[in-house]
Design a protein around this motif. Structure first.
Motif, PDB file in Angstrom:
ATOM      1  N   THR A  87     -37.215  -1.866 -26.287  1.00 45.83           N
ATOM      2  CA  THR A  87     -37.417  -2.599 -25.038  1.00 45.83           C
ATOM      3  C   THR A  87     -36.292  -3.578 -24.747  1.00 45.83           C
ATOM      4  N   TYR A  88     -35.868  -4.328 -25.752  1.00 45.49           N
ATOM      5  CA  TYR A  88     -34.945  -5.421 -25.501  1.00 45.49           C
ATOM      6  C   TYR A  88     -33.566  -5.266 -26.153  1.00 45.49           C
ATOM      7  N   VAL A  89     -33.515  -4.641 -27.317  1.00 48.50           N
ATOM      8  CA  VAL A  89     -32.266  -4.608 -28.074  1.00 48.50           C
ATOM      9  C   VAL A  89     -31.389  -3.418 -27.701  1.00 48.50           C
ATOM     10  N   THR A  90     -32.019  -2.262 -27.475  1.00 51.30           N
ATOM     11  CA  THR A  90     -31.247  -1.049 -27.161  1.00 51.30           C
ATOM     12  C   THR A  90     -30.280  -1.237 -25.997  1.00 51.30           C
ATOM     13  N   PRO A  91     -30.708  -1.808 -24.856  1.00 48.02           N
ATOM     14  CA  PRO A  91     -29.756  -2.003 -23.749  1.00 48.02           C
ATOM     15  C   PRO A  91     -28.542  -2.833 -24.141  1.00 48.02           C
ATOM     16  N   ILE A  92     -28.744  -3.844 -24.998  1.00 47.35           N
ATOM     17  CA  ILE A  92     -27.623  -4.687 -25.425  1.00 47.35           C
ATOM     18  C   ILE A  92     -26.644  -3.878 -26.260  1.00 47.35           C
TER      19      ILE A  92
END
Length: 225
Positions: free
Chosen positions: A36-41
C-alpha cells in the motif's frame, strides 16, 4: 547534473538494489503495508535509478527528465490519491511497461558493448535478467487485461492490476526460471504464447548475452595473464 554523472559508474549497483527492494521488500516489511505505502516509493527510486542508466545520452536528457516527472506523478497519484479510478492505474501500467522495456534494452546494450568485464558489468548482467522478468510480468498483465481469466490460479480475476500483480510477477519469474510449479497456469492461447515468449527471452538472454560476457571475461583474463 554533475552529481548525476558522479553516480553513473555505480548505476548498475543502484539499479540492482532498487530492483531487489521492489521484488523482496515484503520479506522486510509487512505485506499489506509494503504493497500500500512502500511499493510506490521503491518504484520511484527504481525509476530514478533506471533514468541514471541513460544519463550520459544527451539527446535523451530532456525526454527522460519529462518522462521521469510524469512517471513520478502518475505512480504517486494513483497509489496515494486515487483509489477507485482505474484509468490512472492503466496509465501507470502503460508508462511503467514502456519504461522497463526501454531500460531492459539499454542494460543489455551497455553490457553487450562493454570492452572488459568488471563488477559493474556483472551487476548489469543480473539487472538485465531481473528486468526481463519484470517485462514478462507486464506482458502477462497486458494479457490478463485484454482477456480476463487467461491465467488460472490467480488470487483475483478482475480488471484491477493491483489484484493480480503479485501473482503475475511470481508467475513471470517462475516461467523465466523454467521452474513451473503449476499453481498458476495459462489457459488461453494468448496467455500460452506469452508464457512461451517469456521462457524464450530468458533462454536467449542466458545463452547469448551471458555467453558474450563470459567470453569477454575469459579473453580479458587471458590478456592479463
Amino acid at each position: 547534473m554533475k552529481r548525476l554523472f558522479d553516480l553513473y559508474p555505480h548505476r548498475f549497483t543502484i539499479f540492482l538494489i532498487s530492483l531487489l527492494f521492489v521484488l523482496f521488500g515484503t520479506l522486510l516489511v509487512p505485506f499489506d503495508l509494503f504493497n500500500t505505502y512502500v511499493t510506490p516509493i521503491f518504484f520511484v527510486v527504481n525509476i530514478l535509478a533506471g533514468t541514471l542508466l541513460i544519463s550520459k545520452k544527451k539527446k535523451l536528457h530532456g525526454f527522460f527528465i519529462a518522462l521521469f516527472v510524469i512517471i513520478i506523478v502518475v505512480v504517486l497519484f494513483s497509489s496515494y490519491v486515487v483509489t477507485e479510478e482505474k484509468v490512472y492505474r492503466y496509465i501507470e501500467f502503460a508508462i511503467l511497461f514502456s519504461f522497463y522495456c526501454f531500460v531492459t534494452f539499454e542494460i543489455i546494450a551497455q553490457v553487450w558493448q562493454s570492452t572488459k568485464v568488471n563488477r559493474g558489468v556483472i551487476l548489469g548482467l543480473m539487472c538485465g535478467y531481473i528486468c526481463i522478468g519484470l517485462v514478462g510480468f507486464f506482458i502477462c498483465m497486458a494479457v490478463e487485461l485484454l482477456e480476463p481469466g487467461s491465467f488460472s490460479g490467480l488470487p483475483a480475476i478482475d480488471l484491477n492490476p493491483e489484484s493480480n500483480r503479485d501473482g503475475l510477477i511470481y508467475y513471470s519469474f517462475i516461467t523465466l526460471l523454467t521452474i513451473g510449479y503449476g499453481d498458476i497456469n495459462p489457459v488461453s492461447d494468448l496467455a500460452r504464447n506469452a508464457s512461451v515468449l517469456i521462457g524464450l527471452l530468458g533462454q536467449f538472454y542466458l545463452v547469448i548475452v551471458t555467453a558474450v560476457v563470459i567470453e569477454k571475461y575469459i579473453r580479458h583474463s587471458g590478456k592479463t595473464e
